[in-house]
Design an enzyme around this catalytic site. Sequence first.
Site, PDB file in Angstrom:
ATOM      1  N   SER A   1     -17.287 -15.504   8.210  1.00 17.56           N
ATOM      2  CA  SER A   1     -17.331 -14.578   9.209  1.00 17.56           C
ATOM      3  C   SER A   1     -16.689 -14.958  10.810  1.00 17.56           C
ATOM      4  O   SER A   1     -16.396 -14.409  11.158  1.00 17.56           O
ATOM      5  CB  SER A   1     -19.462 -13.790   9.560  1.00 17.56           C
ATOM      6  OG  SER A   1     -18.886 -13.036   8.472  1.00 17.56           O
TER       7      SER A   1
ATOM      8  N   SER B   1     -17.527 -11.111   9.596  1.00 20.58           N
ATOM      9  CA  SER B   1     -18.109 -10.368   9.834  1.00 20.58           C
ATOM     10  C   SER B   1     -18.038  -9.805  11.804  1.00 20.58           C
ATOM     11  O   SER B   1     -18.318  -9.036  12.296  1.00 20.58           O
ATOM     12  CB  SER B   1     -19.332  -9.644  10.206  1.00 20.58           C
ATOM     13  OG  SER B   1     -20.175 -10.741  10.602  1.00 20.58           O
TER      14      SER B   1
ATOM     15  N   LYS C   1     -19.887 -11.607  20.246  1.00 22.26           N
ATOM     16  CA  LYS C   1     -19.642 -10.157  19.113  1.00 22.26           C
ATOM     17  C   LYS C   1     -21.135  -8.889  18.636  1.00 22.26           C
ATOM     18  O   LYS C   1     -22.533 -10.229  19.474  1.00 22.26           O
ATOM     19  CB  LYS C   1     -19.859 -10.727  17.619  1.00 22.26           C
ATOM     20  CG  LYS C   1     -20.409 -10.577  16.715  1.00 22.26           C
ATOM     21  CD  LYS C   1     -20.311 -11.376  15.124  1.00 22.26           C
ATOM     22  CE  LYS C   1     -20.517 -10.577  13.940  1.00 22.26           C
ATOM     23  NZ  LYS C   1     -19.790 -11.464  13.074  1.00 22.26           N
TER      24      LYS C   1
END
Length: 468
Positions: free
Chosen positions: A182, A158, A83
């Site tokens: 997330s 996210s 990420k």
Amino acid sequence: MSKDELCWTPATELAALIRKKKVSPVEVVEAVLARIEAVNPTINAFVTVTADEARRRARAAERTLARRSATLGPLHGVPFSVKDLVITKGVRTTFGTPLYRDNVPAEDAPMVERLQAAGAIMLGKTNTPTMGWIGATHNLIFGVTRNPWNPERTPGGSSGGASAAAAAGLGPLHVGTDGGGSIRIPASCAGIFGHKPSYGRIPTYPPSGAWSLSHIGPMTRTVADAALMMNVCAGPDERDQYSLPAERVDYVKALGGSLRGLRVAWTDDLGFAEAVDPEVAAVCARAAKVFARLGCRVETVAPRWPSPKEPWEQIFCGGIAARLAPYLDRRDEIEPGLLAIVETALKNPPTRYVQAWFDRLAWWQHPRALFERYDLLLTPTIACAPFRCGLDNPTAIAGRSVSAYAWIPFTFPFNLTGQPAASVPAGFTKDGLPVGLQIVGRRFDDAGVLRAAAAFERAQPWTARRPS
């Protein structure tokens, strides 16, 4: 094995095939890179692809296999993604914002470092909203990430780039982070598995704005792949003073245990949900019944807990606001919704942030009492199906107007408590959108949550169904 099937093969199987020289690291990496090239323009999961370095490492991994008595890591030659909130040495890390467009870290985060030490090969960085501020994935630098099941819908956030990549067959292993859901939110939205480990189980470094809420962990298509990542990545690191001592547990071996006799609580309302989509609740209720077939004593509960949203918002949003405060002279590079949160948080007196900590610590007594009676808690992962791309939050659930963050009432509470929690694919809506079931365990019981998830996966397998 065809190139396409290599892309969908779990890491546990790929590692074994590579070790036995039935497939090569070069074949695997080339297959996934080709699929990224074909699929990513549609879904925008990857924002940086480190193809040349991945190929170099794959060739090196292949040469190692040719050497007699070579020591191979448990993930030798297996691809993974990271990420874009997680730092990567020599690879741009933007935190999802133009403010860090040219940021190139000089070191790896502990999880990245450990995956590479185990022989895994990084393919690149996946998309995230600015500093992980919402449960959808779009930003001002890379745009919108789309759900492979329906490109008009969000893959969550996210860690939405990671969930979209996993769901689309763009590699088996993905690193996500979770400050309010997330990892679990996008796992639910994209029909994959995501595990938020116990706070500190996998070290986080450098600390995020919401450091006391933030976890880092695996996002995969199978529970065993996540357990393999846990084996490699869990354990203390001196850069993270809150990282936990090493557990004497093999998470992969722990998956095979029985759930018989476990006490399991199920609820679709912890006491403060503004609204829950009835279709989502029904899918999850059916999934919860699977645990009864597995030998658990499943009870429907109505906790009636007070909402911890205020302390979570103050700590989460306050931390991000503090990080962005030095950049308020560059307002056009901050999303309007996020800018409003920052400006509001910066007007609060310091005592409000301190009071949020007091409230957080006091709120723990509610789940503590429940887990004195039950081994596991089951809930919907989120209160609705994946919503349309471009929205920061859904504005309504089941026809009822809701506030921001109201659709994640089941995830953020367990960032406040630090408990392990995972999302498993529970089924689909009538429109073919994924629905996740959350499994929450007692403090520090990662092995128990993973074991429960694996038992559910065996009873109700999900990997055969793929996005078209």
